[in-house]
Scaffold this active site. Structure first.
Site, PDB file in Angstrom:
ATOM      1  N   ASP A 165      -6.477  -5.989  -1.677  1.00 26.68           N
ATOM      2  CA  ASP A 165      -5.162  -6.517  -2.027  1.00 26.68           C
ATOM      3  C   ASP A 165      -5.224  -7.503  -3.189  1.00 26.68           C
ATOM      4  O   ASP A 165      -4.251  -7.654  -3.927  1.00 26.68           O
ATOM      5  CB  ASP A 165      -4.507  -7.153  -0.803  1.00 26.68           C
ATOM      6  CG  ASP A 165      -4.145  -6.118   0.250  1.00 26.68           C
ATOM      7  OD1 ASP A 165      -4.018  -4.922  -0.091  1.00 26.68           O
ATOM      8  OD2 ASP A 165      -3.999  -6.497   1.425  1.00 26.68           O
TER       9      ASP A 165
ATOM     10  N   TYR B  49       2.317   1.042  13.813  1.00 27.78           N
ATOM     11  CA  TYR B  49       3.095   1.967  13.005  1.00 27.78           C
ATOM     12  C   TYR B  49       2.623   3.400  13.171  1.00 27.78           C
ATOM     13  O   TYR B  49       1.463   3.677  13.381  1.00 27.78           O
ATOM     14  CB  TYR B  49       3.124   1.566  11.536  1.00 27.78           C
ATOM     15  CG  TYR B  49       1.794   1.340  10.855  1.00 27.78           C
ATOM     16  CD1 TYR B  49       1.316   2.250   9.921  1.00 27.78           C
ATOM     17  CD2 TYR B  49       1.039   0.199  11.118  1.00 27.78           C
ATOM     18  CE1 TYR B  49       0.106   2.028   9.270  1.00 27.78           C
ATOM     19  CE2 TYR B  49      -0.161  -0.023  10.473  1.00 27.78           C
ATOM     20  CZ  TYR B  49      -0.622   0.896   9.547  1.00 27.78           C
ATOM     21  OH  TYR B  49      -1.819   0.675   8.911  1.00 27.78           O
TER      22      TYR B  49
ATOM     23  N   LYS C 254       6.446   5.961   7.362  1.00 22.53           N
ATOM     24  CA  LYS C 254       5.976   5.039   8.407  1.00 22.53           C
ATOM     25  C   LYS C 254       7.139   4.510   9.237  1.00 22.53           C
ATOM     26  O   LYS C 254       8.169   4.107   8.700  1.00 22.53           O
ATOM     27  CB  LYS C 254       5.253   3.840   7.782  1.00 22.53           C
ATOM     28  CG  LYS C 254       3.970   4.196   7.066  1.00 22.53           C
ATOM     29  CD  LYS C 254       3.323   2.975   6.438  1.00 22.53           C
ATOM     30  CE  LYS C 254       2.038   3.349   5.724  1.00 22.53           C
ATOM     31  NZ  LYS C 254       1.451   2.184   5.040  1.00 22.53           N
TER      32      LYS C 254
ATOM     33  N   HIS D 136       0.822  -1.215   0.000  1.00 22.51           N
ATOM     34  CA  HIS D 136       0.000   0.000   0.000  1.00 22.51           C
ATOM     35  C   HIS D 136       0.857   1.267   0.000  1.00 22.51           C
ATOM     36  O   HIS D 136       1.950   1.278   0.547  1.00 22.51           O
ATOM     37  CB  HIS D 136      -0.890   0.039   1.242  1.00 22.51           C
ATOM     38  CG  HIS D 136      -1.796  -1.134   1.365  1.00 22.51           C
ATOM     39  ND1 HIS D 136      -2.240  -1.601   2.575  1.00 22.51           N
ATOM     40  CD2 HIS D 136      -2.351  -1.954   0.436  1.00 22.51           C
ATOM     41  CE1 HIS D 136      -3.026  -2.648   2.397  1.00 22.51           C
ATOM     42  NE2 HIS D 136      -3.096  -2.889   1.108  1.00 22.51           N
TER      43      HIS D 136
END
Length: 183
Positions: free
Chosen positions: A167, A130, A70, A61
């Site tokens: 996905d 994250y 991130k 992503h």
């Protein structure tokens, strides 16, 4: 904290200092001044926590207009974490880097803005956390095919992973690059 450079510019592995004894352990998972001086000058605006079971694959992503840097880590369990350089002007565009992150090894990975991100759960369950440098925007999200043969990520899996509908519809790198160049 030990910071390890990877072959992909800006992508870093962070090994925090862990203090342990027979009672357990303590570690600092994030400290703004130290992060800014050793890793990257960033401000985080959102923290996320994901829980998944074995063979779940999330990703690859990224966001196109509001890219997210991130700082990722696993609190419990084990994942194979992957970063793909999706910065169209980068000399390593389309190259990937993978690393096992676990509650046991306590390693973290810093992915600068412009990297695609995904992970495969290798343990029975995993808690994945994250920090992000921009807010999540579902309308801005892109998804690269986890099994694109031109990227050839060497996922440690022997069967088809469990994927979300999003996905399953991931696009190939060549099509993703066209979208990113149109920005």
């Amino acid at each position: 904290m030990k910071v390890i450079e990877t072959e992909l510019e800006g992508l870093k592995i962070i090994e925090p200092e862990v203090f342990g004894d027979d009672r357990g352990f303590f570690l600092e998972t994030f400290q703004q001044e130290r992060f800014n001086s050793l890793v990257a000058e960033r401000v985080f605006v959102q923290d996320n926590h994901s829980f998944s079971t074995k063979n779940i694959l999330r990703g690859i992503h990224l966001q196109k207009h509001l890219p997210q840097g991130k700082l990722v880590r696993v609190v419990e369990g084990e994942v194979f974490d992957v970063a793909v350089d999706l910065r169209p002007d980068s000399k390593t565009f389309g190259q990937w880097f993978g690393l096992v992150l676990s509650g046991e090894n306590k390693k973290q990975m810093w992915l600068p803005e412009g990297f695609g991100h995904g992970f495969l759960v290798m343990s029975e369950t995993a808690h994945f956390e994250y920090k992000c440098t921009s807010f999540y925007s579902p309308d801005d999200e892109l998804c690269m095919a986890w099994n694109d043969p031109t990227v050839s990520i060497d996922w440690p899996i022997h069967s088809c992973p469990v994927l979300s509908e999003k996905d399953q519809k991931g696009v190939k790198l060549i099509d993703l690059k066209k979208t990113l160049l149109d920005l």
